[in-house]
Design a protein around this motif. Sequence first.
Motif, mmCIF file in Angstrom:
data_model
loop_
_atom_site.group_PDB
_atom_site.id
_atom_site.type_symbol
_atom_site.label_atom_id
_atom_site.label_comp_id
_atom_site.label_asym_id
_atom_site.label_seq_id
_atom_site.Cartn_x
_atom_site.Cartn_y
_atom_site.Cartn_z
ATOM 1 N N UNK A 1 46.889 30.062 46.269
ATOM 2 C CA UNK A 1 45.806 30.432 47.176
ATOM 3 C C UNK A 1 46.280 30.323 48.619
ATOM 4 N N UNK A 2 47.030 29.293 48.918
ATOM 5 C CA UNK A 2 47.464 29.077 50.296
ATOM 6 C C UNK A 2 48.450 30.156 50.748
ATOM 7 N N UNK A 3 49.129 30.817 49.812
ATOM 8 C CA UNK A 3 50.038 31.909 50.153
ATOM 9 C C UNK A 3 49.287 33.179 50.532
ATOM 10 N N UNK A 4 48.138 33.403 49.937
ATOM 11 C CA UNK A 4 47.416 34.662 50.174
ATOM 12 C C UNK A 4 46.333 34.542 51.241
ATOM 13 N N UNK A 5 46.007 33.318 51.647
ATOM 14 C CA UNK A 5 44.987 33.102 52.685
ATOM 15 C C UNK A 5 45.563 32.226 53.797
ATOM 16 N N UNK A 6 46.160 32.835 54.806
ATOM 17 C CA UNK A 6 46.715 32.043 55.913
ATOM 18 C C UNK A 6 45.638 31.207 56.595
ATOM 19 N N UNK A 7 45.993 29.985 56.969
ATOM 20 C CA UNK A 7 45.081 29.117 57.701
ATOM 21 C C UNK A 7 44.136 28.307 56.840
ATOM 22 N N UNK A 45 37.218 30.601 55.814
ATOM 23 C CA UNK A 45 38.283 31.481 56.287
ATOM 24 C C UNK A 45 38.235 32.816 55.538
ATOM 25 N N UNK A 46 38.193 32.752 54.201
ATOM 26 C CA UNK A 46 38.209 33.969 53.396
ATOM 27 C C UNK A 46 38.189 33.639 51.921
ATOM 28 N N UNK A 47 38.312 34.670 51.112
ATOM 29 C CA UNK A 47 38.293 34.511 49.655
ATOM 30 C C UNK A 47 39.675 34.749 49.064
ATOM 31 N N UNK A 48 40.008 33.989 48.046
ATOM 32 C CA UNK A 48 41.156 34.279 47.194
ATOM 33 C C UNK A 48 40.565 34.867 45.923
ATOM 34 N N UNK A 49 40.935 36.098 45.643
ATOM 35 C CA UNK A 49 40.318 36.865 44.565
ATOM 36 C C UNK A 49 41.321 37.096 43.433
ATOM 37 N N UNK A 50 41.091 36.482 42.262
ATOM 38 C CA UNK A 50 41.965 36.758 41.125
ATOM 39 C C UNK A 50 41.565 38.065 40.433
ATOM 40 N N UNK A 51 42.562 38.817 40.004
ATOM 41 C CA UNK A 51 42.314 40.049 39.278
ATOM 42 C C UNK A 51 43.395 40.264 38.240
ATOM 43 N N UNK A 52 43.091 41.060 37.239
ATOM 44 C CA UNK A 52 44.065 41.367 36.189
ATOM 45 C C UNK A 52 43.753 42.732 35.604
ATOM 46 N N UNK A 53 44.787 43.376 35.094
ATOM 47 C CA UNK A 53 44.605 44.672 34.460
ATOM 48 C C UNK A 53 45.927 45.163 33.919
ATOM 49 N N UNK A 54 45.878 46.297 33.224
ATOM 50 C CA UNK A 54 47.096 46.822 32.616
ATOM 51 C C UNK A 54 48.081 47.356 33.643
ATOM 52 N N UNK A 55 49.341 47.056 33.403
ATOM 53 C CA UNK A 55 50.429 47.626 34.185
ATOM 54 C C UNK A 55 51.156 48.630 33.313
ATOM 55 N N UNK A 56 52.434 48.855 33.571
ATOM 56 C CA UNK A 56 53.219 49.779 32.759
ATOM 57 C C UNK A 56 53.532 49.164 31.402
ATOM 58 N N UNK A 59 49.817 43.287 30.841
ATOM 59 C CA UNK A 59 48.837 42.892 31.840
ATOM 60 C C UNK A 59 49.524 42.328 33.086
ATOM 61 N N UNK A 60 48.998 42.721 34.227
ATOM 62 C CA UNK A 60 49.419 42.159 35.508
ATOM 63 C C UNK A 60 48.264 41.299 36.003
ATOM 64 N N UNK A 61 48.550 40.044 36.323
ATOM 65 C CA UNK A 61 47.558 39.152 36.923
ATOM 66 C C UNK A 61 47.993 38.875 38.355
ATOM 67 N N UNK A 62 47.051 38.962 39.266
ATOM 68 C CA UNK A 62 47.396 38.750 40.670
ATOM 69 C C UNK A 62 46.279 38.009 41.382
ATOM 70 N N UNK A 63 46.587 37.583 42.584
ATOM 71 C CA UNK A 63 45.642 36.908 43.446
ATOM 72 C C UNK A 63 45.816 37.526 44.828
ATOM 73 N N UNK A 64 44.700 37.873 45.474
ATOM 74 C CA UNK A 64 44.826 38.414 46.818
ATOM 75 C C UNK A 64 43.827 37.740 47.749
ATOM 76 N N UNK A 65 44.190 37.681 49.006
ATOM 77 C CA UNK A 65 43.320 37.098 50.025
ATOM 78 C C UNK A 65 42.489 38.185 50.671
ATOM 79 N N UNK A 66 41.201 37.917 50.836
ATOM 80 C CA UNK A 66 40.277 38.892 51.413
ATOM 81 C C UNK A 66 39.481 38.249 52.541
#
Length: 172
Positions: A1-7, A45-56, A59-66
């Motif tokens: 979480x700290x990698x995707x949401x600075x501060x 500060x913001x949200x860390x949003x987990x998501x997952x879905x099919x890749x090639x 499944x790809x699981x990721x986390x992004x900061x919003x």
Amino acid sequence: VFKVLPGVSNLQALVYRDGRVVAVPEPEKDEPVVYGGYDEQGDFVGYAMPGAGPGFQDTIALLYGYMPRDKQIVGMEILESRETPGLGDKIYKDEEFVAEFSALSIEPEIVAVKKGTSTQPNHVDAITGATISAKAAVRIINETHVAWVEQLPAPGTEPPFTGEPADNGTGQ
């Protein structure tokens, strides 16, 4: 979480219950969760949003900061991927691709474009040779955003930090 949401210094699990987003010490099994990120003073500060879905390949699981106030993605981290080594794994090994998610407009939606043709604040240059994986990561973020955006509170009305950090089970 700290990698995707600075501060961010603190985080807590947030779920949608009874028509609103609330902080919980632990989400129920299979309950969709986002993580609220807060600074040292406990300000949102913001949200860390987990998501997952099919890749090639799988499944790809990721986390992004919003950051809802800016309507921007401010970071992305691949948590799990079995994409093809040397090609699809570039979605987390290619620093240029990952860096594109550091100030990326989420509106109207993120679009993966042919490498070198990005012209808009919501464009991401796909990875040559790994276009399917790159487009999958973008699709996962777009789908996760659509699933949550109407449920998230208006900027400035996010749940306050309760002082009970979230435990997402991954140490993230």
